[in-house]
Motif scaffolding. Structure first.
Motif, short mmCIF file in Angstrom:
data_model
loop_
_atom_site.label_atom_id
_atom_site.label_comp_id
_atom_site.label_asym_id
_atom_site.label_seq_id
_atom_site.Cartn_x
_atom_site.Cartn_y
_atom_site.Cartn_z
N VAL A 87 40.93 39.31 34.14
CA VAL A 87 41.25 40.74 34.19
C VAL A 87 42.75 40.93 34.30
CG1 VAL A 87 39.03 41.34 35.25
CG2 VAL A 87 41.00 40.80 36.70
N SER A 88 43.21 42.12 33.90
CA SER A 88 44.62 42.45 33.99
C SER A 88 45.04 42.63 35.44
CB SER A 88 44.90 43.74 33.20
OG SER A 88 46.19 44.23 33.48
N ASP A 89 46.29 42.29 35.72
CA ASP A 89 46.81 42.45 37.09
C ASP A 89 47.09 43.90 37.45
OD1 ASP A 89 49.02 42.92 35.53
OD2 ASP A 89 50.21 41.26 36.29
N GLU A 90 46.81 44.83 36.53
CA GLU A 90 46.96 46.24 36.85
C GLU A 90 45.84 46.72 37.78
OE1 GLU A 90 47.15 48.58 33.37
OE2 GLU A 90 48.90 47.54 32.53
N PHE A 91 44.81 45.92 37.92
CA PHE A 91 43.67 46.33 38.72
C PHE A 91 43.56 45.45 39.97
CE2 PHE A 91 42.93 47.14 34.23
CZ PHE A 91 42.71 48.51 34.25
N SER A 92 42.76 45.90 40.90
CA SER A 92 42.67 45.24 42.21
C SER A 92 41.52 44.25 42.30
CB SER A 92 42.53 46.30 43.31
OG SER A 92 41.40 47.12 43.08
N TYR A 93 41.02 43.80 41.17
CA TYR A 93 39.95 42.80 41.20
C TYR A 93 40.48 41.47 41.72
CZ TYR A 93 37.07 45.91 38.34
OH TYR A 93 36.34 46.96 37.88
N TYR A 124 44.44 44.37 26.38
CA TYR A 124 43.15 44.71 26.99
C TYR A 124 43.14 44.53 28.51
CZ TYR A 124 41.46 44.79 22.19
OH TYR A 124 41.28 45.09 20.87
N ASP A 125 42.16 45.21 29.10
CA ASP A 125 41.99 45.14 30.56
C ASP A 125 41.21 43.89 30.97
OD1 ASP A 125 43.19 47.70 30.79
OD2 ASP A 125 41.27 48.64 30.30
N ILE A 126 40.27 43.49 30.12
CA ILE A 126 39.38 42.37 30.42
C ILE A 126 39.31 41.47 29.19
CG2 ILE A 126 37.02 41.67 31.02
CD1 ILE A 126 36.68 44.40 32.35
#
Length: 213
Positions: A87-93, A124-126
């Protein structure tokens, strides 16, 4: 570096990758056939699959895409099996979490095994492991002018740089000419200012004559 343009090229490639063009591909097989006749051009494909339930974009790149477009792994590893994603580091996963993605109209549970940093927000995000199914494809090349390829390309990368040797030489010449013109203008301005100053000093030192009555 022979020119400012080459310095810019080097800096952009470090930050954003080597790619120059983005082409929305509607006929993948025809494009690959056309590209098979090209030489000295590096190109890669990014495949769009779907959106997950949170409308995050999902896809995968071919071998070499991630390095070429500077999609950098910052933690963990890239997916190796069908139930793994990064996943992209823009998200908190976090690594080890499980998310659900609709692939081929089926909701699948996927494990996050890595985190990536996208060099551009258009990516992409994922990312999943390579799949047979995809909804769309995008083409990235390091050269804007592709010999032997009939389709046109759309420039979507403001940080791109054309690697076509003819254009590289052209950019270098133009950059040098611009620098020379700028230097010439500065020298001309300096000469004008110097001449004006000298004339003023000469006129000040001239003897003052009073006309006789």
């Amino acid at each position: 570096m022979r020119s400012h343009d080459q310095m810019q090229k080097y800096a952009y490639e470090l930050e954003y990758g080597s790619w120059y063009e983005d082409y929305h591909d509607e006929d993948m097989e025809a494009t690959k056939e056309q590209l098979s006749h090209t030489k000295n051009i590096e190109y890669h494909f990014l495949y769009q699959m779907a959106y997950d339930k949170n409308n995050m974009t999902v896809g995968f790149g071919d071998e070499g895409f991630y390095d070429f477009c500077q999609v950098t792994l910052t933690d963990g590893r890239f997916p190796e099996s069908d139930n793994e994603v990064v996943v992209s580091d823009e998200f908190s996963y976090e690594i080890g979490q499980h998310i659900y993605i609709a692939i081929s109209d089926q909701l699948q549970e996927m494990e996050i095994v890595g985190v990536v940093h996208n060099s551009q927000p258009i990516f992409y995000d994922i990312y999943v492991a390579s799949q047979q199914h995809y909804d769309d494809a995008y083409f990235y090349s390091d050269t804007a002018l592709l010999p032997g390829v009939a389709f046109s390309l759309s420039d979507e990368n403001q940080y791109g740089y054309d690697h076509n040797p003819a254009w590289v030489g052209f950019y270098t010449i133009v950059s040098c000419v611009v620098v020379m013109i700028q230097a010439s203008c500065l020298m001309a301005l300096a000469l004008i200012l110097l001449s004006t100053t000298l004339l003023k000093k000469v006129s000040e030192n001239l003897p003052y004559c009073v006309p006789l009555a």
